[in-house]
Design a protein around this motif. Sequence first.
Motif, short mmCIF file in Angstrom:
data_model
loop_
_atom_site.label_atom_id
_atom_site.label_comp_id
_atom_site.label_asym_id
_atom_site.label_seq_id
_atom_site.Cartn_x
_atom_site.Cartn_y
_atom_site.Cartn_z
N THR A 689 0.81 -1.22 0.00
CA THR A 689 0.00 0.00 0.00
C THR A 689 0.84 1.26 0.00
O THR A 689 0.30 2.37 0.08
CB THR A 689 -0.92 0.02 1.23
OG1 THR A 689 -0.10 -0.03 2.42
CG2 THR A 689 -1.88 -1.16 1.23
N THR A 690 2.18 1.13 -0.12
CA THR A 690 3.02 2.32 0.04
C THR A 690 4.02 2.55 -1.09
O THR A 690 4.40 3.71 -1.33
CB THR A 690 3.81 2.24 1.36
OG1 THR A 690 4.63 1.07 1.36
CG2 THR A 690 2.86 2.19 2.55
N SER A 694 2.34 0.27 -5.57
CA SER A 694 1.32 -0.11 -4.59
C SER A 694 -0.07 -0.11 -5.20
O SER A 694 -0.28 0.26 -6.36
CB SER A 694 1.36 0.84 -3.40
OG SER A 694 0.82 2.11 -3.77
N THR A 695 -1.01 -0.51 -4.37
CA THR A 695 -2.42 -0.54 -4.79
C THR A 695 -3.06 0.84 -4.84
O THR A 695 -4.21 0.97 -5.27
CB THR A 695 -3.24 -1.44 -3.83
OG1 THR A 695 -3.07 -0.95 -2.49
CG2 THR A 695 -2.78 -2.89 -3.91
N GLN A 696 -2.36 1.86 -4.41
CA GLN A 696 -2.91 3.22 -4.49
C GLN A 696 -3.12 3.61 -5.95
O GLN A 696 -2.43 3.14 -6.85
CB GLN A 696 -1.96 4.22 -3.83
CG GLN A 696 -1.77 4.03 -2.34
CD GLN A 696 -0.93 5.14 -1.76
OE1 GLN A 696 -1.40 6.28 -1.59
NE2 GLN A 696 0.33 4.83 -1.44
N ALA A 700 0.31 7.95 -7.02
CA ALA A 700 0.94 7.43 -5.81
C ALA A 700 1.25 5.94 -5.93
O ALA A 700 2.16 5.43 -5.30
CB ALA A 700 0.02 7.67 -4.61
N GLY A 701 0.48 5.23 -6.74
CA GLY A 701 0.68 3.80 -6.97
C GLY A 701 0.27 3.44 -8.39
O GLY A 701 0.31 4.29 -9.28
#
Length: 908
Positions: A689-690, A694-696, A700-701
């Motif tokens: 998540t980071t 990530s999954t963002q 951000a991801g």
Amino acid sequence: MAFPQTPIDLLAEMQIGGVWTDITADLYARAPLSIERGRPDESARVDPARVSFQLNNRGNAYSPRTPSSPNYGLIGRNTPVRFSLPATEAYMAIPAAAAAASTPDVAALDITGDIDVRADLRPDVWANDLPTGGWEVMGKYQVPSNQRSWALIVRASGTVQFRWSPDGTTVLTPESTVALPFRGRQRGAIRATLDVNNGAGGWTVVFYTAATMAGTWVQLGDPVTGTGVTSIFNSTAPLQVGDISNLGFTALARRYYAVEIRNGIGGSVVANPTFTALTAGTTPWSDSAGRSWTLTGQAAISQREYRAYAEVSAWPSRWDESGRDLYVPVEAAGIMRRLGQGAKPLASTLRRRIPRVGSPVAYWPMEEGRSATQAYSPVAGVAPLATVGFDYAADNTLSGSDPLPRLSAASSMSGVVPTYTATGSWLVACVFYWKEAPASDTVLLEFTTSGSAARVRLTGQSDGITLDGFTANGSSLFSLGLLTAGTDFYGAWNRLEINAVTSGGNVEYRVGWSNVSGDGWGNSSIVAATAGIPTSIATVFGALAEGVSIGHLGVFPSSNTDVYDGADDGYLRERASARITRLCSEENVPAAAERAETALGPQTSDTLLALLGKAEAADLGVLSEDREALGLRYRARTSYYNQPVALTLDYSVAGHVAPPLEPVDDDQRLRNDRTVQRDGGSSARAVDTTSPLSTQAPPAGVGVYDDSRTLSLGSDSQPADIAGWLLHLGTWDEARYPTVHVNLAAAPSLIPAILALDIGDRIQIINPPSWLPPGPIDLIVEGYTETIGHPNSWDVILNCSPAGPWTVAVTNDSTLARADTAGSQLNSGISSSATSLSVATTSGPIWTTAGAEFPFDIRVGGEVMTVSAISGASSPQTFTVTRSINGIVKSHLAGDDVRLAQPAYVSY
């Protein structure tokens, strides 16, 4: 090594009439030999190898259906073929069979004091799961007539054992305190020294390793000591390199390059066969120490590197319009193709093991379908077991069996045991599940024998069991009771064992049971009697036996109670490599498997390749075909960790990297949400998540890329670790290089390394072009296509994946034991030449200032810098750095991320 200039350098052979025959002269140069092995483009499974070539068929030599063909009846479907090139040096080849180089006993070899033994070799595997627990390297050691002197052994765990006997009978067996560092088919040298009198009232054994016999020798683990001064027995045994006669270890294929035996530690050489100095086919010969050597079994001096073993599954005859150019365009395949053709699942583990290991005189698995009225026996000459009141295929809870029957309130079974020669002992056994103790006496098993106990009956009771033996007139011969409280006789799957063992004029009758988890209980009674043999099964179950599940009833001509071992729970928690080795052995498929510690779930009914694939998937290793034999190889996941570079390619040197070299920055292997389910058990999930992957949601991801795997695992504690490791692999932030092209005609200096390179090995490309990220480009070879033409073309296209994820943490290592920051960034921007950085810690502890921790590398905006000092007891801190370690010269902005260049990743 010079590049091959004539067709003779490529040796093509076909097994014609069971004999390897040179067919090189019949290869057409217009159709180069093409070999495809391994995984293309990071696919989930290895495909069967493909080998294509053309044969001149003007003499009908390759027309298996033509009676006039000289090879009529000698070739056909799945005829083996193999292809090889010259090796860089000679070696002694030992196949997976009894074979060795041997020299007779002479006075020079009769070392009774300090000794120093060394071997330079390349086995199929070092650590293994061979059934005998290891393999022999060499020795002067004969078990018959107690002629034991010494032997060098590699144990299953990969440790080295030096064993010796001071009197020819008793044996001392010290082992290295750590395992060998070599992976499968990696050449390595091992050495053991014995100091028979270490000056402290004892003896000392020290083990060493080296890359080759030339050294440098590095001590392997700690010295091993023992009390009491010792000596080595002066035996008449020959010195054998390879298989040691009568020692009983499982045969393992291996190559030997050199061996040395020294009288004293670092003392005079008394035997030193240097196989690299011999000519292929040599036998016999003498070494420089004066020892005369001969080869035994299928041992041979060879200088070939095999590129492919395959089977010809079809013989398509072709011709031109004139009818004069007759040829066969051959498409051969690796052994996986044939193994994958059948779809028949293997039988249950109990059904497979019991006839193979126990040699039963009668056996009824009871794995029938629901409408069955009797139980078939796979033992020739044994009639079916007649049953009444059996609800077949009602219970599927025993892992080692297909569904078994449950009993009704009025059940019985009867069957005849064929007459056989009495051995003085016997065993009658079965598996059963009895949910709870009956309120009153209830028969579970009854059978007849030709001995003093004409009838034997096992009765379940409310607080125990009783085994009774009755004479022919019905009187009691023995009555053996056993309380069952706390013994899991009820409420668990058990293996029941009733046996008899003759001793003089007495017979020991024993009843025992073993929970499939491994705990066992039992009791016995010795009476004056004759054992005889079991003659029939004659059981009328009591009404209170309703609901009991039963199966795999066997009668055996010995009292061996190991017959069912492991198989009753489907080999639960068996190592992945052990399962691969065992299954292939049972199916007569040659295989070499590196030791893999992943514990598997029970073996279910499935095809051979599917079962092997489940072991592969759980361990995350690679199952592929052997290119040096018609068989399989398994490379364990752990062999990928921190492995050395097997091939270095220099982009700036012609031929090292032929066009195209094209990185791909895509999402093919991206997975940031991983779920792992244990087959039949619990699951675990790991989510990123980071990170930038990530999954963002972007930027951000990258959004959610999820998947789920169901794996055969031994316990519910495993899915969490596997899910975490899969997440690490799936979120590795690096471009892919799907293929790397090497032109060996332009770069013949690479030939030795290419010959040794195999699936799973690590390669690096140094000095990449400026338009690519700075090197080295670190890759794993997943497979390759190799094209060899006449007279001097040789191209290799490697299928690759990133090697970075496989660099993992190592305790106390100056580079690989460093934990990364939880979050750090530049506190202020810097120029391209600044050597002082202000770094703010945004999450977690601040950076170390301890002088012993320096230097180490960090990465800022793609530039690698070496940190020589850090000051400051709070954030921000001041870093003193050396810039542009990886060739990147640039300025950086405040807020740019600061990370370790090589953070520690904890492996699964």
